[in-house]
Design a protein around this motif. Structure first.
Motif, PDB file in Angstrom:
ATOM      1  N   VAL A 430      78.478 183.664 101.228  1.00  0.00           N
ATOM      2  CA  VAL A 430      77.891 183.045 100.031  1.00  0.00           C
ATOM      3  C   VAL A 430      77.486 181.623 100.407  1.00  0.00           C
ATOM      4  N   THR A 431      76.486 181.093  99.691  1.00  0.00           N
ATOM      5  CA  THR A 431      76.051 179.715  99.888  1.00  0.00           C
ATOM      6  C   THR A 431      76.564 178.878  98.720  1.00  0.00           C
ATOM      7  N   VAL A 432      77.233 177.780  99.039  1.00  0.00           N
ATOM      8  CA  VAL A 432      77.806 176.904  98.008  1.00  0.00           C
ATOM      9  C   VAL A 432      77.037 175.591  97.988  1.00  0.00           C
ATOM     10  N   LYS A 433      76.439 175.285  96.843  1.00  0.00           N
ATOM     11  CA  LYS A 433      75.754 173.997  96.670  1.00  0.00           C
ATOM     12  C   LYS A 433      76.674 173.060  95.889  1.00  0.00           C
ATOM     13  N   ASP A 434      76.933 171.875  96.426  1.00  0.00           N
ATOM     14  CA  ASP A 434      77.712 170.829  95.747  1.00  0.00           C
ATOM     15  C   ASP A 434      76.712 169.851  95.141  1.00  0.00           C
ATOM     16  N   LEU A 435      76.494 169.940  93.833  1.00  0.00           N
ATOM     17  CA  LEU A 435      75.469 169.132  93.178  1.00  0.00           C
ATOM     18  C   LEU A 435      75.878 167.667  93.064  1.00  0.00           C
ATOM     19  N   ARG A 436      77.164 167.365  93.176  1.00  0.00           N
ATOM     20  CA  ARG A 436      77.588 165.961  93.105  1.00  0.00           C
ATOM     21  C   ARG A 436      77.365 165.271  94.451  1.00  0.00           C
ATOM     22  N   ARG A 437      77.682 165.960  95.535  1.00  0.00           N
ATOM     23  CA  ARG A 437      77.510 165.356  96.862  1.00  0.00           C
ATOM     24  C   ARG A 437      76.136 165.642  97.462  1.00  0.00           C
ATOM     25  N   ASP A 439      74.986 168.413  98.714  1.00  0.00           N
ATOM     26  CA  ASP A 439      75.273 169.048 100.000  1.00  0.00           C
ATOM     27  C   ASP A 439      75.417 170.548  99.776  1.00  0.00           C
ATOM     28  N   GLN A 440      75.360 171.342 100.840  1.00  0.00           N
ATOM     29  CA  GLN A 440      75.619 172.764 100.725  1.00  0.00           C
ATOM     30  C   GLN A 440      76.215 173.290 102.024  1.00  0.00           C
ATOM     31  N   PHE A 441      76.947 174.410 101.896  1.00  0.00           N
ATOM     32  CA  PHE A 441      77.536 175.037 103.075  1.00  0.00           C
ATOM     33  C   PHE A 441      77.628 176.532 102.819  1.00  0.00           C
ATOM     34  N   THR A 442      77.759 177.294 103.891  1.00  0.00           N
ATOM     35  CA  THR A 442      77.878 178.751 103.807  1.00  0.00           C
ATOM     36  C   THR A 442      79.246 179.159 104.329  1.00  0.00           C
ATOM     37  N   VAL A 443      79.907 180.043 103.581  1.00  0.00           N
ATOM     38  CA  VAL A 443      81.230 180.524 104.008  1.00  0.00           C
ATOM     39  C   VAL A 443      81.275 182.034 103.861  1.00  0.00           C
ATOM     40  N   PRO A 444      82.138 182.693 104.652  1.00  0.00           N
ATOM     41  CA  PRO A 444      82.359 184.128 104.412  1.00  0.00           C
ATOM     42  C   PRO A 444      82.884 184.323 102.992  1.00  0.00           C
ATOM     43  N   LEU A 448      85.813 182.219 100.206  1.00  0.00           N
ATOM     44  CA  LEU A 448      85.211 181.364  99.179  1.00  0.00           C
ATOM     45  C   LEU A 448      86.257 180.655  98.320  1.00  0.00           C
ATOM     46  N   LEU A 449      87.250 181.399  97.831  1.00  0.00           N
ATOM     47  CA  LEU A 449      88.248 180.793  96.945  1.00  0.00           C
ATOM     48  C   LEU A 449      88.974 179.642  97.647  1.00  0.00           C
ATOM     49  N   ARG A 450      89.383 179.872  98.883  1.00  0.00           N
ATOM     50  CA  ARG A 450      90.090 178.822  99.619  1.00  0.00           C
ATOM     51  C   ARG A 450      89.199 177.601  99.812  1.00  0.00           C
ATOM     52  N   ALA A 451      87.932 177.838 100.166  1.00  0.00           N
ATOM     53  CA  ALA A 451      87.002 176.724 100.407  1.00  0.00           C
ATOM     54  C   ALA A 451      86.776 175.913  99.128  1.00  0.00           C
TER      55      ALA A 451
END
Length: 461
Positions: A430-437, A439-444, A448-451
């Motif tokens: 999944v791709t996670v976008k952090d709208l406050r920072r 930034d974005q990152f991809t994790v298995p 996801l929950l841990r990240a």
């Protein structure tokens, strides 16, 4: 068309402000429960003759009565309908008195209750005065008697809660009505005159000593100059440390003409101050203030007021005290008690006006947008997984351009957007976008929950 509007004297907030207000409520509730208080709620309205237990009080002249349409029609047909049967509560103390008297034989004493509900008063419409507002109260009620040691618990609770609220440094100010009453009796001030003098000295911090002295010298008080001077000498006493508070009490008692009431008040204050320190309240955060009277007949012993050190103009942010008989109108049992009250609506408004509270982040932590209609089942499985993992999550069910969904998340104050598109499904990520920072990152997907928990635990800088 009817113009949408609220009545005057109410505080209606937008979601980001309401979240901040709710978090203050949650902090206060957690503090009360941490000190062993139990929740109670009473109806918004009470039977009128139960609520209006005495006449002539300023608060009781501000009561809102409650009538159904049918009751109004019935009353209109009667020559002398009298008062309506029901009235909205104007504080939480009178309902508590009724509650304790009604359930006296089902309660364990000392009864420790907290109550956080709206109350209603017909206040004159003006800035910062509310007709509907939250009160957050605690009381410790005894059966027959209640040790003065319980009076020391209230400052400990106040200190814990306002430390947790983190709204700035504050001072819990203490006095004892018995001390004041005995001092005034020594000076020949008694009865109605004593009540009037108490009313006046309670305004000392607002009006200043010279204005209060002038009022006490003038009619209808007409106090002789030496008497007025001695009153001002007493009520201007403020302590600078724990040791200084005890020394000031020794000085007051030493100057007494032997009043037993004053001696009792001094002894109670000494014990309360010692126990407040023993409960871990720093001595920089509490002080003696012999001007505090807190009303006329209701409080009978220890009284408290709490003020913000850097914003004295806000006034008391939490007050209360000891009373001899909570429910004398409803039962022959003697039910003494001690309690405090935080008027949260007014406090929140004042803090907001002073720039001491900010709007809060959304309670929604993650938005899962709809990337493709064909992936709706996968999308719903993902948001369900997040919710089961304790992450507050919202999902988009009716699609639309991804850019529009991202703008919605940003405007709604949602920090993270978790994207599950065809590429992510194929790769098991999944791709996670952090709208406050920004930034974005991809994790298995399995991580996801841990990240997200790691990211949520880190402070935003």
């Amino acid at each position: 068309m009817i113009t949408p509007r609220t009545a005057s004297g109410v505080l209606e907030l937008l979601p980001a402000e309401q979240i901040a207000f709710q978090r203050m409520l949650d902090t206060i509730r957690a503090g009360y429960e941490r000190f062993g208080f139990l929740p109670v709620e009473t109806p918004a309205f009470e039977v009128s003759d139960v609520l209006l237990t005495k006449s002539g009080g300023e608060t009781e002249r501000q009561v809102y009565f409650v009538q159904s349409t049918g009751a109004l029609e019935k009353a209109a047909a009667q020559p002398d309908p009298g008062l309506p049967e029901l009235a909205l509560r104007f504080d939480l103390t009178v309902p508590l008195a009724r509650y304790v008297a009604q359930h006296e034989h089902q309660l364990a004493f000392p009864f420790r209750r907290y109550q956080m509900q709206r109350v209603y008063r017909g206040e004159r419409a003006q800035r910062g005065r509310f007709r509907e507002f939250y009160q957050c109260d605690i009381d410790i009620v005894g059966s027959g008697e209640l040790s003065v040691r319980h009076d020391a618990e209230c400052p400990a609770v106040i200190h814990a809660i306002f430390s947790d609220l983190d709204i700035g440094s504050f001072t819990i100010q203490l006095n004892n009505r018995k001390l004041m009453r005995g001092f005034f009796e020594d000076l020949g001030i008694a009865g109605e005159q004593q009540a009037a003098v108490l009313r006046e000295v309670d305004k000392l911090d607002k009006r200043g000593p010279e204005a209060v002295r002038a009022t006490l010298r003038a009619e209808p008080f007409g106090l002789p100059e030496p008497v007025a001077d001695r009153v001002l000498d007493l009520v201007t006493v403020r302590s600078t440390s724990h040791a200084d508070a005890l020394a000031q009490l020794d000085k007051v008692e030493g100057a007494s003409a032997g009043s037993a009431v004053l001696a009792e008040g001094v002894a109670e204050l000494r014990e309360v101050l010692e126990l407040v320190r023993a409960m871990g309240v720093p001595e920089s955060d509490y002080a003696l203030n012999l001007a505090i009277a807190r009303g006329l007949d209701y409080y009978t012993g220890t009284v408290y007021e709490t003020t913000l050190d850097d914003h004295p103009e806000i006034g008391s942010i939490c007050s209360g005290g000891r009373y001899d008989d909570l429910a004398g109108h409803y039962t022959k049992s003697r039910l003494p008690g001690v309690g405090i009250s935080i008027g949260l609506t007014r406090l929140f408004w004042q803090l907001r006006e002073a720039g001491l509270v900010d709007v809060a982040e959304s309670t929604v932590q993650v938005l899962v947008p709809q990337v493709e209609e064909s992936l709706l089942s996968e999308q719903l499985a993902l948001v369900t997984e997040l919710r089961h993992g304790g992450i507050n999550s919202e999902t988009v069910l009716d699609g639309g351009r991804l850019g529009k969904q991202l703008r919605y998340a940003d405007r709604a104050g949602i920090r993270f957007v978790v994207i599950l598109g065809p590429q992510e499904v194929e790769a098991g990520t999944v791709t996670v976008k952090d709208l406050r920072r920004q930034d974005q990152f991809t994790v298995p997907r399995a991580e996801l929950l841990r990240a997200l928990r790691v990211e949520l635990a880190q402070p935003l800088v």
